[in-house]
Design a protein around this motif. Structure first.
Motif: not given
Length: 382
Positions: A47-49, A81-85
């Motif tokens: 989902a985060l991707k 997912a590259g969603a660290g923010d």
């Protein structure tokens, strides 16, 4: 941590909020449920991707139990997912602290640069040469410290520790006599036996006396003694000094105003300098005895003939060649063993490594020195 009794299994669900789609984390995210935790973390990652359309926030306010495994997996799902923010919302204080503590870090590994094998070989050879040069310099410096320590004791002999010296004489010399005499006796037997078997083909079995006498007195007696002392006393020196270094006893001596070289090393080196020539003499006599017995049994050379032939084959210079080598070999063994002991670090692994290094280096240098002496005596026709 508080727990919702109605929710136990880890779960990820999604709710639409004015701020966007929110992932709601419920259940117990703990190590006993690690399989289900991984499955739900995969759902969260997918989902985060998708970006903000897939998930704009992660609500962990309704989570049950959370331990380090669950916190790490949750943060890993966000980072993968590259969603660290994307933030964790409504987290309790203890959960927020745990998430900060087990923050997932993706360590990037770089491939080592490709090099030619020939270049690597040359690099290793160069490093070995440099290390050998450094070792030689350090050994020479340590030899200077030992010589300076002996000189100070000559100027102030009342500082010489006679009990320590006598104890080292007993340990390195007297207690080494049985094993050195036995090995030298057996080696003398072997040399005589092989010499007789080979020389009988030419009807020259009597020359085994010359072979045994010259070889034992010039080379084997002192060489066997030095190698045995390097393995027996050299390793003991390194282990004793290394153990004292690990327990900070050497530092304590310095604090007390005592020089460790004078107190610990000089008595050991002097004991070797005096003891090794005596051991070399005993080893030579034992080897000659073994050779004489074998010559009598296998070659029919009676003891009186053996002694008569031996007297004509050797002279005092033959005996002195072996004895002259002994103090130099003793000095090398003592300095190397003591230096390796002083170089021990704070671990048992370091102690074992230095003991092994001391024995190997001592035996190597003894053989090298024997070769150098052989070349020198041949050059002066001695």
């Amino acid at each position: 941590m508080t727990t919702d009794p109605n929710v136990a299994s880890p779960n990820v669900s999604f709710e639409e909020t004015p701020a966007g789609r929110t992932a709601v984390i419920t259940g117990d995210w703990t190590s006993p449920d690690s399989s289900e935790v991984e499955q739900q973390a995969a759902v969260l990652t997918q989902a985060l991707k998708q970006g903000r359309s897939g998930c704009a926030a992660i609500d962990i306010g309704r989570i049950g139990k959370l331990d380090t495994v669950g916190a790490w997996v949750l943060d890993r799902a966000r980072q993968d997912a590259g969603a660290g923010d994307i933030p964790f919302e409504n987290a309790r204080d203890e959960h927020q602290l745990l998430l900060k503590t087990v923050y997932y870090r993706n360590i990037e590994t770089t491939e080592p640069p490709r090099t030619w094998q020939v270049v690597d070989l040359l690099v290793n050879v160069g490093k070995s040469v440099v290390d050998f040069g450094k070792e030689l310099a350090h050994g020479t410096s340590f030899l200077g410290e030992v010589v300076a320590g002996i000189a100070r004791l000559l100027i102030r002999p009342w500082r010489f520790r006679l009990p320590a010296f006598i104890n080292q004489i007993e340990q390195t010399t007297f207690r080494s006599v049985p094993i050195i005499v036995l090995i030298s006796f057996l080696v003398g037997c072997i040399v005589a036996q092989q010499g007789i078997f080979q020389m009988q083909r030419f009807g020259a079995a009597i020359f085994v006396v010359d072979l045994t006498g010259i070889l034992v007195l010039r080379e084997l007696g002192v060489l066997l003694s030095a190698i045995m002392i390097a393995g027996r006393s050299g390793s003991a020196f390194t282990a004793e000094l290394g153990s004292m270094k690990m327990q900070e006893e050497i530092d304590a001596l310095r604090v007390m105003g005592l020089d460790p070289v004078e107190v610990l090393i000089v008595p050991r080196v002097l004991a070797l300098l005096i003891g090794l020539p005596m051991l070399a003499f005993l080893a030579s006599m034992a080897a000659l005895l073994g050779g004489g017995i074998v010559a009598w049994i296998y070659g029919g050379i009676t003891p009186d003939i053996f002694l008569s032939r031996l007297k004509s084959a050797i002279d005092f210079s033959t005996f002195m060649v072996g004895i002259i080598k002994a103090p130099f070999m003793a000095l090398v063994i003592g300095v190397i063993a003591s230096r390796e002991g002083m170089a021990v670090g704070g671990s048992a692994e370091s102690l074992g490594r230095q003991v092994t290094s001391a024995v190997v280096k001592s035996i190597f240098m003894v053989i090298v020195m024997d070769g150098l002496f052989a070349i020198f005596f041949a050059a002066i026709n001695f």
